[in-house]
Design an enzyme around this catalytic site. Structure first.
Site, PDB file in Angstrom:
ATOM      1  CD  GLU A 134      -1.804   1.974   1.739  1.00  0.00           C
ATOM      2  OE1 GLU A 134      -1.525   3.034   1.206  1.00  0.00           O
ATOM      3  OE2 GLU A 134      -2.166   2.623   3.009  1.00  0.00           O
ATOM      4  CB  CYS A 144      -1.747   6.839   1.832  1.00  0.00           C
ATOM      5  SG  CYS A 144      -2.648   5.781   2.572  1.00  0.00           S
TER       6      CYS A 144
END
Length: 482
Positions: A255, A289
């Protein structure tokens, strides 16, 4: 450090159920990003200690995977309950080492615990298949089994949730884990490990190694006993880890970075769009993020949206995350501040204008003013690079085709957002955006029941949801002759 349960503040690593210092006695200091005060220290471990943790995880694996899914679920449910019982202490610990406002930290603890609760139940639903035979005397059966010893490397921006989003499915599937938490925020990880012990997680099933990222990471990627690595962090480091794991053909979940577009069409509810922009852009001081990195606003509503956003941002309260009413805490360190300043300076040099903020906060240190830039050109650094800070650059666009082309013009593909009322547009744009996650008329997208993950350079695999446990399982086909 004032906690209701002082035993949650651990300054040693956990290997095979024992709290240990580094073999060489070295330690890493951990500081409060709000004031620079030293909070404590953790062992600076290396390859030898990491190898010991992997060996412990490997020894614990047979007994752990032999438990029934229900037996593992009972232990995980205990862990969830303990996290919620100690939510206040865990949140305070997080705010002290990471900086986010206490209310956000409490929210993260609840979010983190939800993954343990969810996967405790999903572990009971690891189903196989019976396939119609290709011959009359054959029976074809598919089963799923735990992949084995797993490794996790987690970031500082969500120091609890990024751990449980990996440990939850791993342990529920019957795997064991060695965790390397970020050196800036190790105390949250160690507190979770303490609660795991209390919950009944056996020695060696969940290990936490603190220390040198290079030495620990190299052992995790090169040790053949580790069959899977899960990493949340930058795309640059993700590429390196993927290359290292290729030598042993380890399974990898990544990720990685994002460059999320946030699109406001002329038929959008502007008040809701502003509300969503605040949540997506300024939560955790922009250090997420999936936060909005590029705000695209259609010509017809550009000025009105900019004004409404400016009014909303001016009401944000910057300060120490432990203080009442604070909505934005400090950035994690000086490098983070410098990155925001660099992006602002570059945009201004290329024609953008500051309408709010634009410089370091009067508190000094790692605090930075929430900033809005307007008339940002497409060639600005902020359009190509992830800022990871409280900077909202507003770009103009003409029509649907124009903004989709701009939004997709990036190597990243984690999250995207847009606001529109027209139902046909909702489907057209939602399907055209090249991202793993799309928020439509909402700025909050993360939860335990939906698949989280990106495409392109933003990563591999999915976390959360019914799909999250699949990355910790191997598929085995058995052909039975009668």
């Amino acid at each position: 450090m004032k906690l209701n349960d002082s035993n949650l503040f651990r300054q040693q690593a956990l290997i095979n159920g024992e709290w240990l210092d580094a073999n060489n006695g070295e330690a890493i200091d951990v500081t409060n990003p709000a004031n620079g005060d030293k909070l404590g220290s953790v062992p600076k471990m290396g390859a030898d200690e990491t190898r010991a943790a992997i060996d412990a995880a490997n020894r614990a694996l047979p007994a752990w995977r032999a438990l029934t899914a229900k037996e593992r679920a009972t232990i995980l449910r205990n862990w969830f309950n303990l996290m919620m019982e100690h939510q206040d202490d865990l949140a305070r610990l997080m705010t002290l080492e990471q900086g986010k406002p206490l209310a956000e930290a409490k929210g993260e603890i609840s979010y983190a615990a939800s993954f343990i609760e969810w996967f405790a139940e999903e572990g009971k639903r690891i189903y196989g298949d019976t396939i119609p035979g290709h011959q009359a005397d054959k029976r074809l059966i598919v089963i799923k089994q735990p992949i084995g010893v797993t490794a996790a490397i987690t970031p500082w921006n969500f120091p609890a949730a990024m751990i449980t989003r990996k440990a939850g499915p791993a342990l529920a599937a019957g795997c064991t884990m060695v965790l390397k938490p970020a050196s800036q925020t190790p105390f949250s990880a160690l507190a979770l490990a303490e609660l795991a012990i209390r919950a009944g997680v056996p020695a060696g099933v969940f290990n936490v190694v603190t220390g040198s990222a290079g030495a620990v990471g190299n052992e995790l990627t090169s040790n053949p006993l580790v069959r899977k690595l899960s990493f949340t962090g930058s795309t640059e480091i993700g590429r390196q880890l993927m290359e290292q794991c290729a030598k042993d053909i380890k399974k990898v979940s990544l990720e990685l970075g994002g460059n999320a577009p946030f699109i406001v069409f002329d038929d959008a509810d502007l008040d809701k769009a502003v509300e969503g922009a605040l949540a997506s852009k300024f939560r955790n001081a922009g250090q997420t993020c999936v936060c909005a990195n590029r705000l695209y606003v259609q010509d017809g509503v550009y000025d009105r949206f900019a004004e409404k956003l400016q009014q909303a941002v001016s009401k944000l309260h910057i300060g120490d995350g432990l203080d009442n009413g604070v909505t934005i805490g400090p950035l994690i360190d000086e490098k983070a501040v410098a990155k925001v300043e660099e992006h602002i300076a570059d945009a201004l040099e290329k024609g953008a204008r500051v309408v709010c903020g634009g410089k370091a906060h009067e508190r000094g240190g790692n605090f930075f003013q929430p900033t809005i830039l307007v008339d940002v050109p497409a060639n600005a650094k902020v359009s190509k690079e992830e800022t990871f800070g409280p900077l909202a650059p507003l770009f103009r666009f003409k029509d649907e085709a124009d903004v989709i082309a701009q939004a997709n013009d990036t190597e990243f593909g984690l999250a995207a957002y847009f606001y529109a009322r027209d139902l046909s547009r909702v489907f057209r744009v939602g399907e055209a955006l090249e991202y793993g996650i799309v928020g439509i008329n909402t700025g909050i997208i993360s939860n335990e029941v939906a698949p989280f993950g990106g495409i392109k350079a933003s990563g591999l695999g999915r976390e959360g949801s019914k799909y999250g446990i699949e990355d910790y399982l191997e598929i085995k086909y058995m052909c039975i002759g009668l």
